[in-house]
Motif scaffolding. Sequence first.
Motif, PDB file in Angstrom:
ATOM      1  N   THR A 247       2.889   6.926   0.120  1.00 29.26           N
ATOM      2  CA  THR A 247       2.393   5.579   0.422  1.00 29.26           C
ATOM      3  C   THR A 247       2.463   4.733  -0.837  1.00 29.26           C
TER       4      THR A 247
ATOM      5  N   ARG B 275       1.292   0.856  -2.138  1.00 27.33           N
ATOM      6  CA  ARG B 275       0.497  -0.340  -1.841  1.00 27.33           C
ATOM      7  C   ARG B 275       0.672  -1.392  -2.940  1.00 27.33           C
ATOM      8  N   ASP B 276       0.498  -2.638  -2.546  1.00 26.99           N
ATOM      9  CA  ASP B 276       0.367  -3.720  -3.511  1.00 26.99           C
ATOM     10  C   ASP B 276      -0.984  -3.552  -4.206  1.00 26.99           C
TER      11      ASP B 276
ATOM     12  N   GLY C  56      -3.791  -4.742  -1.834  1.00 23.03           N
ATOM     13  CA  GLY C  56      -4.090  -3.495  -1.138  1.00 23.03           C
ATOM     14  C   GLY C  56      -3.220  -3.243   0.066  1.00 23.03           C
ATOM     15  N   GLU C  57      -2.329  -4.168   0.389  1.00 23.37           N
ATOM     16  CA  GLU C  57      -1.470  -3.999   1.567  1.00 23.37           C
ATOM     17  C   GLU C  57      -0.495  -2.829   1.373  1.00 23.37           C
ATOM     18  N   ILE C  58      -0.293  -2.089   2.450  1.00 23.92           N
ATOM     19  CA  ILE C  58       0.713  -1.031   2.425  1.00 23.92           C
ATOM     20  C   ILE C  58       2.084  -1.678   2.476  1.00 23.92           C
TER      21      ILE C  58
ATOM     22  N   THR D 274       5.247   3.221   3.687  1.00 19.17           N
ATOM     23  CA  THR D 274       4.604   4.517   3.887  1.00 19.17           C
ATOM     24  C   THR D 274       5.504   5.410   4.715  1.00 19.17           C
TER      25      THR D 274
ATOM     26  N   ASN E 170      -2.136   7.693   2.845  1.00 23.06           N
ATOM     27  CA  ASN E 170      -2.672   6.368   3.145  1.00 23.06           C
ATOM     28  C   ASN E 170      -4.123   6.254   2.671  1.00 23.06           C
TER      29      ASN E 170
ATOM     30  N   SER F  71      -4.532   6.385  -1.303  1.00 22.56           N
ATOM     31  CA  SER F  71      -4.145   5.112  -1.917  1.00 22.56           C
ATOM     32  C   SER F  71      -5.138   4.001  -1.573  1.00 22.56           C
ATOM     33  N   GLU F  72      -5.730   4.055  -0.386  1.00 24.95           N
ATOM     34  CA  GLU F  72      -6.743   3.061  -0.036  1.00 24.95           C
ATOM     35  C   GLU F  72      -7.972   3.199  -0.925  1.00 24.95           C
TER      36      GLU F  72
ATOM     37  N   TYR G 206      -7.390   1.715  -4.198  1.00 24.90           N
ATOM     38  CA  TYR G 206      -7.459   0.252  -4.148  1.00 24.90           C
ATOM     39  C   TYR G 206      -8.899  -0.235  -4.190  1.00 24.90           C
TER      40      TYR G 206
ATOM     41  N   TYR H  65       1.530  -1.487  -8.693  1.00 16.37           N
ATOM     42  CA  TYR H  65       1.396  -0.848  -7.389  1.00 16.37           C
ATOM     43  C   TYR H  65       0.394   0.302  -7.459  1.00 16.37           C
TER      44      TYR H  65
END
Length: 464
Positions: free
Chosen positions: A33, A35-36, A40-42, A45, A363, A366-367, A370, A437
């Motif tokens: 995954t 992300r920005d 935080g946008e994916i 993935t 996912n 990585s969340e 963030y 990222y």
Amino acid sequence: MEEIQEKNLNSDTITKLDEIVETILGEDKATFTLRDRTSGEILYTYRGERLMRPASNMKILTGAAAIAELGLDYRFKTEIYIDGNVEDHTLNGDIYVKGYGDPTINEAALKRFSEVLRECGILHVSGKLIGDDTYFSGDTLPPGVDDEGETHYYGARISPITMSPNDDFDASTIIVEATAGNIGEKPSFHVIPHLSGLQISNEAKTVDKNAENTLEIRRINNTNQIVITGDIPEGETAKVWVSHENPTKNTLLFFKELCKDAGIRFEQEDSIESGITPSHARLIHAHESRSIAEIFSIFMKLSNNSIADIFLKTMGKQKHGTGDYEHGLKVVRAYLEKQQIDFATWQFADGSGLSHHNCLHSNGISELLYVLQKEPYFQNFYESLPVGGNINRLVGGTLKDRFLEPELQQRIFAKTGYIHEVNTLAGYVTGKSGKDYIFSIMLEGREEGIPFLDEGLKAIIEAV
């Protein structure tokens, strides 16, 4: 390819990332995954909801929860009590050491404990030296540790009474260092800080400097017997961290030796036991560890398993009154829920990631990375991450020998992970474009996964 989602990346970049998954990471081996970091946008993935074993990426969860729930200022205690009167320099009773999981207890701290006894006028003890290790409960052996792992530092037992041989804080271990002698002779050996009740059998020999080094230093499973075997070439040394067979007992045996050095004698030869500190016992000394803020970087950069599980059990004790894995993991789950991380499918077994029964997905990892950026303790967390290619082990940590290319310097701040056939890496990265990222990569089913993981991340940096 399946299960790929992306947004805000151009088609050429998406194609490059597809190729990286197909040709380097492996379609059937990976979850990935990207992300920005700002929004935080994916952005991309692949199999981002696929459950995989996180290995030491589990420490991201445990560490973040420990900072939040225990606090950066939290310090572990160790207390010394006496139960009995002191008359004519004799303690007519017992000494109690009550532990709370301090992984930083070392020779200096234990020596100070012996000095405190002398300051109380104690030179002779009629009773016993009793370890109160009831602060934690359940099995001392971390989940998933096999017979071989039980003897190594990474699988060391977790006890409220423990000690570390140096400032890496590998609790419940000693260091055994062997040095070659003349050809045909046994190597000499040195123990840091002390054998602590363990015993060594030296069956090794020194061989020609051009011969193969087959030296092995290991403790026999579930015993206090360390054996040194094999051949060591002239001029060479070997250093191994060996775990305690019984951390509470081994630590107290060393403490007793330091008491002896301080001129304090125990009347009973077999004077060490485990027990509960009586309510009427008198506290004579309270030792405090360095703060979590001071030890957190060592924990993350060197991926210290014992500190992870000490954090976990301490959280369970502090929040639920029971210092075991189950109640510690309750605290981790509550923390994830507070951070609004969807962990419904995740599985947890320990705090270190050593167990193969932990399962997370990229996912979610990585969340969490963030949302952590919004927390007041984020800078402490961020600075604790290994820095790719920085050869200073207290900065680069487990990434000090990876990503050494000059163009990769200061681009990768990430937590590593490894157990058998599992390699993971998650953190923060700056792409070739200069944009920041968040990433999580998990590989399973490769015997040697690091080259694939590292080449994959290098290619990702080049692509974005």
